[in-house]
Design a protein around this motif. Structure first.
Motif, mmCIF file in Angstrom:
data_model
loop_
_atom_site.group_PDB
_atom_site.id
_atom_site.type_symbol
_atom_site.label_atom_id
_atom_site.label_comp_id
_atom_site.label_asym_id
_atom_site.label_seq_id
_atom_site.Cartn_x
_atom_site.Cartn_y
_atom_site.Cartn_z
ATOM 1 N N PHE A 32 0.845 -1.187 0.000
ATOM 2 C CA PHE A 32 0.000 0.000 0.000
ATOM 3 C C PHE A 32 0.885 1.243 0.000
ATOM 4 C CE2 PHE A 32 -2.617 3.234 2.249
ATOM 5 C CZ PHE A 32 -3.673 3.297 1.349
ATOM 6 N N GLU A 33 0.536 2.198 -0.833
ATOM 7 C CA GLU A 33 1.308 3.437 -0.937
ATOM 8 C C GLU A 33 0.479 4.633 -0.480
ATOM 9 O OE1 GLU A 33 3.530 6.246 -4.315
ATOM 10 O OE2 GLU A 33 2.635 4.322 -4.890
ATOM 11 N N LEU A 34 1.039 5.397 0.440
ATOM 12 C CA LEU A 34 0.416 6.631 0.896
ATOM 13 C C LEU A 34 1.515 7.681 1.022
ATOM 14 C CD1 LEU A 34 -2.345 7.811 1.873
ATOM 15 C CD2 LEU A 34 -1.561 7.337 4.214
ATOM 16 N N ASP A 35 1.343 8.784 0.316
ATOM 17 C CA ASP A 35 2.352 9.851 0.311
ATOM 18 C C ASP A 35 3.723 9.341 -0.128
ATOM 19 O OD1 ASP A 35 0.462 11.680 1.247
ATOM 20 O OD2 ASP A 35 0.901 11.206 3.339
ATOM 21 N N GLY A 36 3.714 8.379 -1.077
ATOM 22 C CA GLY A 36 4.966 7.872 -1.613
ATOM 23 C C GLY A 36 5.689 6.874 -0.733
ATOM 24 N N VAL A 37 5.084 6.514 0.399
ATOM 25 C CA VAL A 37 5.697 5.580 1.346
ATOM 26 C C VAL A 37 5.032 4.209 1.219
ATOM 27 C CG1 VAL A 37 6.157 5.093 3.784
ATOM 28 C CG2 VAL A 37 6.264 7.448 2.925
ATOM 29 N N SER A 38 5.847 3.152 1.285
ATOM 30 C CA SER A 38 5.336 1.787 1.215
ATOM 31 C C SER A 38 4.870 1.306 2.584
ATOM 32 C CB SER A 38 6.434 0.831 0.719
ATOM 33 O OG SER A 38 6.874 1.174 -0.568
ATOM 34 N N TYR A 39 3.695 0.653 2.607
ATOM 35 C CA TYR A 39 3.186 0.072 3.834
ATOM 36 C C TYR A 39 2.790 -1.376 3.571
ATOM 37 C CZ TYR A 39 2.945 4.822 5.681
ATOM 38 O OH TYR A 39 3.268 6.088 6.104
ATOM 39 N N GLY A 40 3.430 -2.284 4.293
ATOM 40 C CA GLY A 40 3.073 -3.689 4.207
ATOM 41 C C GLY A 40 2.142 -4.049 5.349
ATOM 42 N N LYS A 41 2.360 -5.203 5.956
ATOM 43 C CA LYS A 41 1.520 -5.650 7.064
ATOM 44 C C LYS A 41 1.953 -4.951 8.359
ATOM 45 C CE LYS A 41 1.366 -10.126 4.787
ATOM 46 N NZ LYS A 41 1.865 -11.524 4.796
ATOM 47 N N PRO A 42 1.014 -4.455 9.148
ATOM 48 C CA PRO A 42 1.397 -3.740 10.370
ATOM 49 C C PRO A 42 1.798 -4.667 11.522
ATOM 50 C CG PRO A 42 -0.971 -3.774 10.159
ATOM 51 C CD PRO A 42 -0.424 -4.364 8.880
ATOM 52 N N TYR A 43 1.229 -5.857 11.571
ATOM 53 C CA TYR A 43 1.499 -6.873 12.589
ATOM 54 C C TYR A 43 1.046 -6.474 13.996
ATOM 55 C CZ TYR A 43 4.407 -8.973 8.969
ATOM 56 O OH TYR A 43 4.857 -9.509 7.792
ATOM 57 N N GLU A 44 1.336 -5.243 14.430
ATOM 58 C CA GLU A 44 1.008 -4.811 15.789
ATOM 59 C C GLU A 44 -0.187 -3.858 15.775
ATOM 60 O OE1 GLU A 44 4.453 -3.111 17.518
ATOM 61 O OE2 GLU A 44 5.662 -4.936 17.316
ATOM 62 N N ALA A 45 -1.025 -3.950 16.800
ATOM 63 C CA ALA A 45 -2.256 -3.176 16.864
ATOM 64 C C ALA A 45 -2.003 -1.671 16.831
ATOM 65 C CB ALA A 45 -3.041 -3.552 18.115
ATOM 66 N N GLU A 46 -1.059 -1.202 17.609
ATOM 67 C CA GLU A 46 -0.809 0.242 17.659
ATOM 68 C C GLU A 46 -0.304 0.770 16.323
ATOM 69 O OE1 GLU A 46 -1.675 2.515 19.871
ATOM 70 O OE2 GLU A 46 -2.687 0.835 20.818
ATOM 71 N N VAL A 47 0.485 -0.028 15.635
ATOM 72 C CA VAL A 47 0.957 0.376 14.296
ATOM 73 C C VAL A 47 -0.225 0.484 13.348
ATOM 74 C CG1 VAL A 47 2.375 -0.289 12.319
ATOM 75 C CG2 VAL A 47 3.231 -0.642 14.640
ATOM 76 N N ALA A 48 -1.134 -0.489 13.422
ATOM 77 C CA ALA A 48 -2.319 -0.467 12.556
ATOM 78 C C ALA A 48 -3.186 0.752 12.854
ATOM 79 C CB ALA A 48 -3.131 -1.747 12.747
ATOM 80 N N VAL A 49 -3.376 1.082 14.126
ATOM 81 C CA VAL A 49 -4.173 2.249 14.499
ATOM 82 C C VAL A 49 -3.577 3.522 13.895
ATOM 83 C CG1 VAL A 49 -4.830 3.744 16.429
ATOM 84 C CG2 VAL A 49 -5.139 1.277 16.609
ATOM 85 N N GLN A 50 -2.282 3.685 14.003
ATOM 86 C CA GLN A 50 -1.619 4.878 13.470
ATOM 87 C C GLN A 50 -1.762 4.963 11.957
ATOM 88 O OE1 GLN A 50 2.422 4.647 14.876
ATOM 89 N NE2 GLN A 50 1.825 4.732 17.034
ATOM 90 N N ARG A 51 -1.575 3.841 11.286
ATOM 91 C CA ARG A 51 -1.656 3.843 9.825
ATOM 92 C C ARG A 51 -3.073 4.131 9.343
ATOM 93 N NH1 ARG A 51 2.105 -1.289 7.880
ATOM 94 N NH2 ARG A 51 4.060 -0.533 8.790
ATOM 95 N N ILE A 52 -4.052 3.494 9.952
ATOM 96 C CA ILE A 52 -5.430 3.694 9.513
ATOM 97 C C ILE A 52 -5.874 5.128 9.787
ATOM 98 C CG2 ILE A 52 -7.823 2.956 9.835
ATOM 99 C CD1 ILE A 52 -6.695 0.164 10.529
ATOM 100 N N ALA A 53 -5.433 5.698 10.884
ATOM 101 C CA ALA A 53 -5.757 7.093 11.178
ATOM 102 C C ALA A 53 -5.187 8.012 10.100
ATOM 103 C CB ALA A 53 -5.208 7.483 12.545
ATOM 104 N N ALA A 54 -3.999 7.685 9.598
ATOM 105 C CA ALA A 54 -3.380 8.488 8.543
ATOM 106 C C ALA A 54 -4.119 8.330 7.216
ATOM 107 C CB ALA A 54 -1.915 8.089 8.367
ATOM 108 N N MET A 55 -4.772 7.183 7.003
ATOM 109 C CA MET A 55 -5.500 6.904 5.770
ATOM 110 C C MET A 55 -6.905 7.505 5.775
ATOM 111 S SD MET A 55 -4.256 2.952 5.865
ATOM 112 C CE MET A 55 -5.743 2.294 5.146
ATOM 113 N N SER A 56 -7.433 7.801 6.935
ATOM 114 C CA SER A 56 -8.812 8.262 7.072
ATOM 115 C C SER A 56 -9.101 9.488 6.218
ATOM 116 C CB SER A 56 -9.094 8.587 8.545
ATOM 117 O OG SER A 56 -10.396 9.097 8.708
ATOM 118 N N GLY A 57 -10.139 9.380 5.374
ATOM 119 C CA GLY A 57 -10.551 10.500 4.523
ATOM 120 C C GLY A 57 -9.633 10.785 3.364
ATOM 121 N N ARG A 58 -8.710 9.885 3.088
ATOM 122 C CA ARG A 58 -7.728 10.129 2.040
ATOM 123 C C ARG A 58 -7.727 9.007 1.005
ATOM 124 N NH1 ARG A 58 -2.056 11.216 4.302
ATOM 125 N NH2 ARG A 58 -1.850 12.186 2.245
ATOM 126 N N THR A 59 -6.903 9.173 -0.031
ATOM 127 C CA THR A 59 -6.771 8.180 -1.093
ATOM 128 C C THR A 59 -5.341 7.667 -1.147
ATOM 129 O OG1 THR A 59 -8.519 9.176 -2.436
ATOM 130 C CG2 THR A 59 -6.944 7.754 -3.577
#
Length: 212
Positions: free
Chosen positions: A79-106
């Motif tokens: 997954f690419e957001l702002d030119g950065v690659s994102y694979g599997k988050p594995y940890e809950a807190e990492v997932a929370v941070q990533r999804i918050a950054a994705m909210s309302g965006r493409t």
């Protein structure tokens, strides 16, 4: 009739797509260390990363006993957001941070595909990337926490799924939706054609599920 395809992935989503398309397959897990491979490769774009990992998986399985005279498919999603690659988050807190950054965006989901034809000597490899833009709804902190608590986003690229609970947060997909799920069937069809195989040749009405 071709022998079943070998899918070098343990992804249930990819397996499900092949089943629905009537393409018989065996599953062999590659056990490629994705993080170590990406670190060793140096800087790669998200698109390049997806293709490189897909190739590594396919080539690793193609060298295993039982892969002779077979077609081996490796896939990987990034997954690419702002030119950065994102694979599997594995940890809950990492997932929370990533999804918050994705909210309302493409963002853009890239799925790399690599097909190895071991029927040839030397083995022939063909690859392609299918990408799709994904627009997310605005998510509240509570919604994000509830989603992460299900465990679903922890083991998937980009911390979301299109074929599961994460779909309630996806407002629009521009591109191949199957690529977002993890395997573009239209891309696979073209890769098969490149090595002289028609996906429809398997449609004899008898092989519809994973034989592994």
């Amino acid at each position: 009739m071709e022998l079943p395809l070998i899918l070098a992935s343990q992804s249930p989503a990819r397996a499900g797509l092949l089943r629905k398309a009537g393409i018989p397959f065996d599953t062999v897990v590659s056990h490629v260390d994705e993080d170590a491979l990406v670190a060793a490769e140096g800087p790669l774009s998200p698109r390049e990363t997806a293709l490189r990992l897909a190739r590594a998986k396919a080539e690793a399985v193609a060298q295993l006993p039982g892969s002779e005279n077979r077609l081996v498919l490796g896939c990987d999603s990034v997954f690419e957001l702002d030119g950065v690659s994102y694979g599997k988050p594995y940890e809950a807190e990492v997932a929370v941070q990533r999804i918050a950054a994705m909210s309302g965006r493409t963002g853009t989901l890239h799925t790399g595909h690599w097909l190895v034809d071991t029927r040839r000597e030397p083995a022939l490899g063909e690859g392609a990337v299918a990408s799709a833009d994904v627009r997310f709804a605005h998510m509240s902190a509570a919604e994000i926490r509830d989603y992460v608590a299900t465990g679903e986003p922890l083991q998937v690229a980009g911390s979301f799924t299109l074929d599961g609970r994460g779909s309630v947060f996806v407002e629009q997909v521009v591109g191949d939706p199957n690529a977002v799920i993890g395997l573009s069937l239209s891309t696979l069809r073209e890769l098969l054609r490149a090595v002289g195989v028609s996906a429809t040749a398997w449609w004899d009405g008898t092989a519809q599920s994973d034989r592994s």
